[in-house]
Design a protein around this motif. Structure first.
Motif, short mmCIF file in Angstrom:
data_model
loop_
_atom_site.label_atom_id
_atom_site.label_comp_id
_atom_site.label_asym_id
_atom_site.label_seq_id
_atom_site.Cartn_x
_atom_site.Cartn_y
_atom_site.Cartn_z
N PRO A 72 5.68 -5.86 -13.04
CA PRO A 72 5.16 -6.45 -11.79
C PRO A 72 4.93 -5.35 -10.77
O PRO A 72 5.73 -4.42 -10.63
N VAL A 73 3.82 -5.43 -10.06
CA VAL A 73 3.48 -4.41 -9.06
C VAL A 73 4.19 -4.77 -7.76
O VAL A 73 3.82 -5.72 -7.07
N GLU A 74 5.22 -4.00 -7.43
CA GLU A 74 6.03 -4.24 -6.24
C GLU A 74 6.73 -2.93 -5.89
O GLU A 74 6.76 -1.99 -6.70
N PRO A 75 7.27 -2.83 -4.67
CA PRO A 75 7.99 -1.61 -4.31
C PRO A 75 9.06 -1.27 -5.34
O PRO A 75 9.82 -2.14 -5.77
N GLY A 76 9.09 -0.02 -5.74
CA GLY A 76 10.03 0.42 -6.76
C GLY A 76 9.42 0.57 -8.13
O GLY A 76 9.95 1.29 -8.98
N ALA A 90 7.35 1.37 -0.02
CA ALA A 90 7.03 0.82 1.30
C ALA A 90 7.28 1.90 2.34
O ALA A 90 8.32 2.56 2.33
N ALA A 91 6.31 2.10 3.22
CA ALA A 91 6.42 3.19 4.21
C ALA A 91 5.73 2.76 5.51
O ALA A 91 4.94 1.81 5.52
N PRO A 92 6.03 3.44 6.62
CA PRO A 92 5.39 3.11 7.90
C PRO A 92 3.96 3.63 7.95
O PRO A 92 3.62 4.53 8.73
N VAL A 93 3.11 3.08 7.08
CA VAL A 93 1.70 3.46 7.04
C VAL A 93 0.86 2.21 7.30
O VAL A 93 1.31 1.08 7.07
N ARG A 94 -0.36 2.41 7.77
CA ARG A 94 -1.24 1.28 8.07
C ARG A 94 -2.09 0.89 6.87
O ARG A 94 -2.53 -0.25 6.76
N ARG A 95 -2.34 1.85 6.00
CA ARG A 95 -3.15 1.61 4.81
C ARG A 95 -2.44 2.21 3.59
O ARG A 95 -1.62 3.10 3.71
N LEU A 104 2.02 4.88 -1.40
CA LEU A 104 2.63 4.37 -0.18
C LEU A 104 1.92 3.09 0.24
O LEU A 104 0.69 3.05 0.31
N VAL A 105 2.70 2.07 0.52
CA VAL A 105 2.13 0.78 0.94
C VAL A 105 2.76 0.39 2.27
O VAL A 105 3.91 0.74 2.56
N PRO A 106 2.02 -0.34 3.12
CA PRO A 106 2.58 -0.75 4.42
C PRO A 106 3.82 -1.62 4.25
O PRO A 106 3.87 -2.47 3.36
N ALA A 109 3.91 -5.68 3.60
CA ALA A 109 2.55 -6.07 3.21
C ALA A 109 2.57 -7.31 2.34
O ALA A 109 3.41 -7.46 1.45
N THR A 110 1.65 -8.22 2.60
CA THR A 110 1.52 -9.44 1.79
C THR A 110 0.46 -9.21 0.72
O THR A 110 -0.38 -8.32 0.83
N ARG A 111 0.52 -10.01 -0.32
CA ARG A 111 -0.43 -9.93 -1.44
C ARG A 111 -0.54 -8.49 -1.95
O ARG A 111 -1.63 -7.97 -2.22
#
Length: 230
Positions: A72-76, A90-95, A104-106, A109-111
């Motif tokens: 599954p595509v998720e943090p970690g 997950a990181a403090p990024v906008r994109r 790095l993902v916001p 983030a949803t979906r």
């Protein structure tokens, strides 16, 4: 079509498929999604198929056990991008950002699976457009439009109009694999077959194509185990 359920832990579903061309019962375990299909002659009795599936239950479970697990595509999670495993963080990024060892993902983030899939699809489009244009120029044949899909039966195709279709999941493979598939499909602009002339053209566009072709055969199915829906 029908479904046979083999008892055990876990239960295994076997999809029955009748075929006018089948002369005997045959089993197939998909290397993509683990789906088990039993193909049977058009008029063969279903009880014969059920008995055959029961006899082959051990073989079926062995084949399923050999397959890589769904990711599954998720943090970690670790996802290959251009052949390099990158950890989803997950990181403090906008994109979404592609880093040497991370995606790095916001935060919050949803979906996320769908968003990561769209992000990687755009990278795939850039890489495949560049490779297609380069090989088409070397061949001296222009190509048509480029379409990306999430195909399971093929990595690419070339229409008689010169339009090219690719699986966007090629961005998960090493760069030389993506380049080989682009060269393969562009070579079809000159030869719409797999004749010696076609392979000679493919070899000129992509010297040493045998190695990436072999990589796809051995590892390509595993690229479909990453879940980008949701």
């Amino acid at each position: 079509m029908g479904i046979i359920t083999l008892p055990g832990k876990p239960e295994v579903e076997v999809t029955l498929r009748r075929s006018a061309r089948a002369r005997r019962l045959s089993l197939r375990v998909s290397g993509v999604d683990g789906r088990v299909t039993l193909t049977m002659p058009r008029f063969a009795p279903e009880r014969e198929a059920r008995n055959f599936a029961a006899e082959k239950a051990g073989w079926i479970r062995d084949r399923l056990a050999e397959q890589a697990p769904f990711v599954p595509v998720e943090p970690g999670a670790e996802i290959p991008v251009e052949g390099v495993l990158r950890r989803v963080e997950a990181a403090p990024v906008r994109r979404i950002a592609l880093e040497p060892q991370a995606l790095l993902v916001p935060e919050g983030a949803t979906r996320l699976p769908a968003r990561l899939g769209a992000f990687l699809r755009e990278i795939a489009r850039e890489r495949l457009a560049e490779a297609s244009a380069r090989h088409a120029a070397a061949l001296g044949r222009p190509h048509g439009r480029i379409t990306l899909r999430d195909t399971r039966s093929r990595w690419g195709s070339c229409s008689h109009e010169g339009n090219l279709m690719y699986s966007w999941r090629l961005i998960l493979a090493p760069p030389e694999v993506l380049d080989y598939v682009a060269a393969h499909e562009v070579a079809h602009l000159a030869h719409m077959d797999h004749s010696p002339r076609f392979w000679a053209a493919c070899g000129k566009l992509c010297p040493g194509y045998e190695a990436p072709r072999r990589w796809l055969r051995q590892h390509g199915a595993a690229l479909h185990r990453y879940g980008f829906k949701g």
